[in-house]
Scaffold this active site. Structure first.
Site, PDB file in Angstrom:
ATOM      1  N   LYS A 156       1.059  -1.093   0.115  1.00  0.00           N
ATOM      2  CA  LYS A 156      -0.058   0.083   0.136  1.00  0.00           C
ATOM      3  C   LYS A 156       0.953   1.163   0.114  1.00  0.00           C
ATOM      4  CE  LYS A 156      -4.095   1.678   2.392  1.00  0.00           C
ATOM      5  NZ  LYS A 156      -4.964   1.795   1.190  1.00  0.00           N
TER       6      LYS A 156
HETATM    7  N1  PMP Z   1      -7.661  -1.955  -3.099  1.00  0.00           N
HETATM    8  C1  PMP Z   1      -7.173  -0.895  -3.014  1.00  0.00           C
HETATM    9  C2  PMP Z   1      -6.368  -0.380  -4.372  1.00  0.00           C
HETATM   10  C3  PMP Z   1      -7.166  -0.239  -2.048  1.00  0.00           C
HETATM   11  O1  PMP Z   1      -6.726   1.136  -1.759  1.00  0.00           O
HETATM   12  C4  PMP Z   1      -7.784  -0.727  -0.807  1.00  0.00           C
HETATM   13  C5  PMP Z   1      -8.060   0.173   0.667  1.00  0.00           C
HETATM   14  N2  PMP Z   1      -6.986  -0.012   1.338  1.00  0.00           N
HETATM   15  C6  PMP Z   1      -8.563  -2.080  -0.853  1.00  0.00           C
HETATM   16  C7  PMP Z   1      -8.377  -2.596  -2.095  1.00  0.00           C
HETATM   17  C8  PMP Z   1      -9.047  -2.621   0.263  1.00  0.00           C
HETATM   18  O2  PMP Z   1      -8.233  -3.024   1.363  1.00  0.00           O
HETATM   19  P1  PMP Z   1      -8.647  -3.210   2.827  1.00  0.00           P
HETATM   20  O3  PMP Z   1      -9.915  -4.046   2.568  1.00  0.00           O
HETATM   21  O4  PMP Z   1      -7.558  -3.576   3.281  1.00  0.00           O
HETATM   22  O5  PMP Z   1      -9.115  -1.673   3.051  1.00  0.00           O
END
Ligand code: PMP
Length: 298
Positions: A156
């Site tokens: 991320k």
């Molecule tokens: N894909 C992307 C590109 C994101 O930014 C997010 C948000 N973090 C997610 C998927 C979903 O991840 P999470 O469920 O861990 O928030």
């Protein structure tokens, strides 16, 4: 723009609690110039018992560490200390239903040479309890997700979100509420900031890891399906497969579970109210506030 803080807001910066309005960041930071940083998006909820609970706190701080390691960013921080500090931060800001944003950023460095230190901030702000009761209109984006041969897509990283911002802004400018991005092979990948699932003939499908950020909400949804005996399958598919689906939804920490009204103006076969997807949405809603959920078959 939203008001994320005011004169009283406290944030966490490198082990200290400081006023948001007085905290300083180095304008020469490599993160600001090149998008070389990592972050998390976390939520806390007031649970049924009245306590404040950070949903999947450990999973998020572990992903923060893995994201840093994937990018060769020093990570001299301890997950459990950070979780404790986040609870303290919520207390200091008098928040229960909140969004929590840890950011690991780099020192002044205009070269591409590795760093020997990193900094960390955690900001928190108020978030309404559950956003996703309405259905959204989704558009297939002309933008693809970043190629995993060019980026550490499972990390991320701050810089990845330039792709998210341009895709999301484009979809909104065209009258849709969110974009759906394909991967570089033309298979459906994810939203700018959420994962996607679709439902067809009683089975829930989602793209496999590899070309997506494998979300913590995505893992929770798969877990909920296991608990409720709803079959799930990870596979590559195209937007046409989604257009012939019974229902579809995005999921993510901020989005929670949000159903779709249409994809490229094509509506779904089932009413959202009659779908398994809605049951999953209800189960997720219950899970984050630690309320027991009973499956009432549709
Ligand atoms: N894909 C992307 C590109 C994101 O930014 C997010 C948000 N973090 C997610 C998927 C979903 O991840 P999470 O469920 O861990 O928030």
């Amino acid at each position: 723009m939203a008001a994320y803080y005011d004169d009283k807001t406290i944030l966490y910066l490198n082990g200290q609690f400081v006023k948001a309005s007085q905290a300083k960041v180095d304008l020469y930071s490599q993160t600001l110039h090149y998008g070389y940083g990592v972050f998390e998006g976390i939520r806390s909820y007031r649970t049924d018992s009245g306590e404040t609970k950070i949903f999947e706190a450990l999973a998020h701080f572990e992903r923060l560490k893995r994201s840093a390691e994937a990018l060769n960013i020093p990570y001299p921080f301890c997950g459990s200390d950070l979780i404790e500090s986040t609870y303290e931060l919520l207390r200091q800001n008098n928040l229960q239903d909140a969004y929590i944003r840890p950011l690991v950023f780099s020192p002044a460095n205009m070269s591409f040479a590795p760093n020997t230190e990193s900094f960390i901030s955690i900001e928190v702000w108020k978030m309404a309890k559950f956003l996703g009761d309405k259905l959204i209109k989704v558009m297939t984006s002309p933008f693809e997700r970043p190629n995993p041969k060019a980026f550490k897509i499972e990390a991320k990283a701050t810089g990845h979100y330039v792709n998210s911002i341009i895709a999301s802004q484009d979809a909104k400018a065209k009258g849709y509420e969110e974009a759906l991005l394909n991967d570089m092979n033309g298979f459906v990948a994810e939203a700018p900031g959420a994962n996607m699932f679709y439902e067809k003939d009683g089975i829930i499908f989602t793209p496999p890891p590899g070309n997506i950020l494998p979300g913590i909400t995505r893992a929770a949804v798969i877990d909920i399906c296991h608990e409720l005996d709803i079959p799930t399958e990870e596979k590559f598919f195209k937007t046409d497969d989604v257009k012939s689906a019974d229902a579809a939804f995005f999921c993510g920490t901020a989005a929670e579970v949000i159903g779709w009204q249409s994809l490229d103006d094509v509506s779904f076969k089932k009413n959202w109210e009659d779908s398994l997807s809605r049951i999953i949405q209800e189960a997720y809603k219950a899970r984050v506030i630690e309320r027991e959920f009973r499956f009432a078959p549709v």
